[in-house]
Design a protein around this motif. Sequence first.
Motif, PDB file in Angstrom:
ATOM      1  N   HIS A  54       8.424   6.435 -60.236  1.00  0.00           N
ATOM      2  CA  HIS A  54       8.979   6.854 -58.957  1.00  0.00           C
ATOM      3  C   HIS A  54       9.117   8.372 -58.970  1.00  0.00           C
ATOM      4  CE1 HIS A  54      12.484   6.034 -61.510  1.00  0.00           C
ATOM      5  NE2 HIS A  54      13.116   6.969 -60.835  1.00  0.00           N
ATOM      6  N   ILE A  55       8.971   8.966 -57.797  1.00  0.00           N
ATOM      7  CA  ILE A  55       9.006  10.415 -57.661  1.00  0.00           C
ATOM      8  C   ILE A  55      10.181  10.789 -56.773  1.00  0.00           C
ATOM      9  CG2 ILE A  55       7.763  12.462 -56.868  1.00  0.00           C
ATOM     10  CD1 ILE A  55       5.151  10.917 -57.490  1.00  0.00           C
ATOM     11  N   LYS A  56      11.030  11.637 -57.308  1.00  0.00           N
ATOM     12  CA  LYS A  56      12.219  12.097 -56.591  1.00  0.00           C
ATOM     13  C   LYS A  56      11.961  13.491 -56.031  1.00  0.00           C
ATOM     14  CE  LYS A  56      15.163   9.739 -59.938  1.00  0.00           C
ATOM     15  NZ  LYS A  56      16.266   9.898 -60.895  1.00  0.00           N
ATOM     16  N   LYS A  57      12.433  13.723 -54.829  1.00  0.00           N
ATOM     17  CA  LYS A  57      12.363  15.031 -54.191  1.00  0.00           C
ATOM     18  C   LYS A  57      13.706  15.717 -54.407  1.00  0.00           C
ATOM     19  CE  LYS A  57      11.617  16.906 -49.550  1.00  0.00           C
ATOM     20  NZ  LYS A  57      11.222  16.550 -48.179  1.00  0.00           N
ATOM     21  N   LEU A  58      13.657  16.909 -55.010  1.00  0.00           N
ATOM     22  CA  LEU A  58      14.878  17.622 -55.376  1.00  0.00           C
ATOM     23  C   LEU A  58      14.871  19.047 -54.854  1.00  0.00           C
ATOM     24  CD1 LEU A  58      14.784  16.745 -59.189  1.00  0.00           C
ATOM     25  CD2 LEU A  58      16.081  15.526 -57.442  1.00  0.00           C
ATOM     26  N   SER A  59      16.044  19.643 -54.859  1.00  0.00           N
ATOM     27  CA  SER A  59      16.150  21.080 -54.652  1.00  0.00           C
ATOM     28  C   SER A  59      16.636  21.697 -55.967  1.00  0.00           C
ATOM     29  CB  SER A  59      17.128  21.409 -53.517  1.00  0.00           C
ATOM     30  OG  SER A  59      18.460  21.355 -53.981  1.00  0.00           O
ATOM     31  N   TYR A  60      16.557  22.992 -56.021  1.00  0.00           N
ATOM     32  CA  TYR A  60      17.001  23.769 -57.178  1.00  0.00           C
ATOM     33  C   TYR A  60      18.471  23.496 -57.502  1.00  0.00           C
ATOM     34  CZ  TYR A  60      18.117  28.156 -59.678  1.00  0.00           C
ATOM     35  OH  TYR A  60      18.543  29.092 -60.572  1.00  0.00           O
ATOM     36  N   HIS A  61      19.241  23.141 -56.510  1.00  0.00           N
ATOM     37  CA  HIS A  61      20.679  22.952 -56.683  1.00  0.00           C
ATOM     38  C   HIS A  61      21.062  21.540 -57.118  1.00  0.00           C
ATOM     39  CE1 HIS A  61      21.235  26.946 -55.126  1.00  0.00           C
ATOM     40  NE2 HIS A  61      20.475  26.632 -54.098  1.00  0.00           N
ATOM     41  N   ASP A  62      20.098  20.624 -57.128  1.00  0.00           N
ATOM     42  CA  ASP A  62      20.390  19.262 -57.575  1.00  0.00           C
ATOM     43  C   ASP A  62      20.524  19.234 -59.098  1.00  0.00           C
ATOM     44  OD1 ASP A  62      20.355  17.906 -55.077  1.00  0.00           O
ATOM     45  OD2 ASP A  62      18.163  17.982 -55.081  1.00  0.00           O
TER      46      ASP A  62
ATOM     47  N   GLN B 239      16.003  18.468 -65.308  1.00  0.00           N
ATOM     48  CA  GLN B 239      14.925  17.680 -65.922  1.00  0.00           C
ATOM     49  C   GLN B 239      13.569  18.332 -65.673  1.00  0.00           C
ATOM     50  OE1 GLN B 239      15.438  15.267 -68.041  1.00  0.00           O
ATOM     51  NE2 GLN B 239      17.640  15.358 -67.714  1.00  0.00           N
ATOM     52  N   CYS B 240      13.366  18.861 -64.454  1.00  0.00           N
ATOM     53  CA  CYS B 240      12.135  19.604 -64.161  1.00  0.00           C
ATOM     54  C   CYS B 240      12.042  20.810 -65.088  1.00  0.00           C
ATOM     55  CB  CYS B 240      12.104  20.070 -62.708  1.00  0.00           C
ATOM     56  SG  CYS B 240      12.019  18.754 -61.482  1.00  0.00           S
ATOM     57  N   ARG B 241      13.138  21.484 -65.232  1.00  0.00           N
ATOM     58  CA  ARG B 241      13.176  22.664 -66.104  1.00  0.00           C
ATOM     59  C   ARG B 241      12.823  22.291 -67.544  1.00  0.00           C
ATOM     60  NH1 ARG B 241      15.222  27.921 -65.850  1.00  0.00           N
ATOM     61  NH2 ARG B 241      15.900  28.690 -67.871  1.00  0.00           N
ATOM     62  N   ARG B 242      13.342  21.180 -68.013  1.00  0.00           N
ATOM     63  CA  ARG B 242      13.059  20.729 -69.381  1.00  0.00           C
ATOM     64  C   ARG B 242      11.572  20.416 -69.557  1.00  0.00           C
ATOM     65  NH1 ARG B 242      12.217  16.281 -71.997  1.00  0.00           N
ATOM     66  NH2 ARG B 242      12.627  14.877 -70.266  1.00  0.00           N
TER      67      ARG B 242
ATOM     68  N   LEU C  77       9.567  18.171 -57.288  1.00  0.00           N
ATOM     69  CA  LEU C  77       9.236  16.757 -57.421  1.00  0.00           C
ATOM     70  C   LEU C  77       9.391  16.376 -58.883  1.00  0.00           C
ATOM     71  CD1 LEU C  77       6.022  16.726 -55.203  1.00  0.00           C
ATOM     72  CD2 LEU C  77       8.361  16.116 -54.526  1.00  0.00           C
ATOM     73  N   LEU C  78      10.140  15.326 -59.136  1.00  0.00           N
ATOM     74  CA  LEU C  78      10.373  14.840 -60.494  1.00  0.00           C
ATOM     75  C   LEU C  78       9.874  13.400 -60.574  1.00  0.00           C
ATOM     76  CD1 LEU C  78      11.633  15.137 -63.336  1.00  0.00           C
ATOM     77  CD2 LEU C  78      13.796  14.325 -62.323  1.00  0.00           C
ATOM     78  N   ALA C  79       8.865  13.184 -61.407  1.00  0.00           N
ATOM     79  CA  ALA C  79       8.326  11.841 -61.612  1.00  0.00           C
ATOM     80  C   ALA C  79       9.005  11.223 -62.823  1.00  0.00           C
ATOM     81  CB  ALA C  79       6.815  11.908 -61.829  1.00  0.00           C
TER      82      ALA C  79
ATOM     83  N   ALA D 276      13.075   7.593 -67.468  1.00  0.00           N
ATOM     84  CA  ALA D 276      12.523   8.656 -68.312  1.00  0.00           C
ATOM     85  C   ALA D 276      11.771   9.699 -67.482  1.00  0.00           C
ATOM     86  CB  ALA D 276      11.595   8.063 -69.361  1.00  0.00           C
ATOM     87  N   PRO D 277      12.286  10.931 -67.387  1.00  0.00           N
ATOM     88  CA  PRO D 277      11.550  11.988 -66.707  1.00  0.00           C
ATOM     89  C   PRO D 277      10.224  12.226 -67.424  1.00  0.00           C
ATOM     90  CG  PRO D 277      13.829  12.628 -67.066  1.00  0.00           C
ATOM     91  CD  PRO D 277      13.586  11.386 -67.865  1.00  0.00           C
ATOM     92  N   SER D 278       9.129  12.283 -66.651  1.00  0.00           N
ATOM     93  CA  SER D 278       7.811  12.354 -67.272  1.00  0.00           C
ATOM     94  C   SER D 278       6.940  13.479 -66.753  1.00  0.00           C
ATOM     95  CB  SER D 278       7.089  11.028 -67.092  1.00  0.00           C
ATOM     96  OG  SER D 278       7.067  10.668 -65.731  1.00  0.00           O
ATOM     97  N   ALA D 279       7.156  13.932 -65.518  1.00  0.00           N
ATOM     98  CA  ALA D 279       6.296  14.955 -64.921  1.00  0.00           C
ATOM     99  C   ALA D 279       7.051  15.641 -63.791  1.00  0.00           C
ATOM    100  CB  ALA D 279       5.013  14.330 -64.393  1.00  0.00           C
ATOM    101  N   CYS D 280       6.569  16.834 -63.421  1.00  0.00           N
ATOM    102  CA  CYS D 280       7.197  17.538 -62.316  1.00  0.00           C
ATOM    103  C   CYS D 280       6.184  18.447 -61.629  1.00  0.00           C
ATOM    104  CB  CYS D 280       8.390  18.365 -62.800  1.00  0.00           C
ATOM    105  SG  CYS D 280       7.953  19.737 -63.875  1.00  0.00           S
ATOM    106  N   ALA D 281       6.557  18.903 -60.461  1.00  0.00           N
ATOM    107  CA  ALA D 281       5.776  19.877 -59.697  1.00  0.00           C
ATOM    108  C   ALA D 281       6.717  20.521 -58.700  1.00  0.00           C
ATOM    109  CB  ALA D 281       4.613  19.209 -58.975  1.00  0.00           C
TER     110      ALA D 281
END
Length: 141
Positions: free
Chosen positions: A4-12, A17-20, A48-50, A55-60
Amino acid sequence: MKLHIKKLSYHDAEWSQCRRIRQSVFIDEQHVPPVLEWDEADITAIHLLACMGDAPSACARVLPDGHIGRMAVLPEWRGQGFGDALLLKAVQECRQLEVPYALLSAQTHAVGFYQKAGFEICSEPYLDANIMHVDMRLELV
């Protein structure tokens, strides 16, 4: 488990997890200098966090002008279609922004991946963070 892919902002809170993921892929694995990885565009971007299950696996990220970037898949999740799903979601976000093109800077080894999704090369090769890239675009209108 399902991707599943979550839509986030920098403040979430989950943006960490995207940063990691970006730290692991770009800075640790590809040796991109941290000063080039972290920029002010993160503040206004759609992130976007997949995740596979929990388990966080990918981002964009998608910028307001339709630039897709910072696309990264952790090594243990590569080759399973996560990049395809993430790119499709990023292009959908660009369509919602009503920009004429989805744009990206592709590492040259990944050009074929983006071409399969309809992106076309629109620049000569260039070095970015000591990695060869080309600009690519996908017409949306």
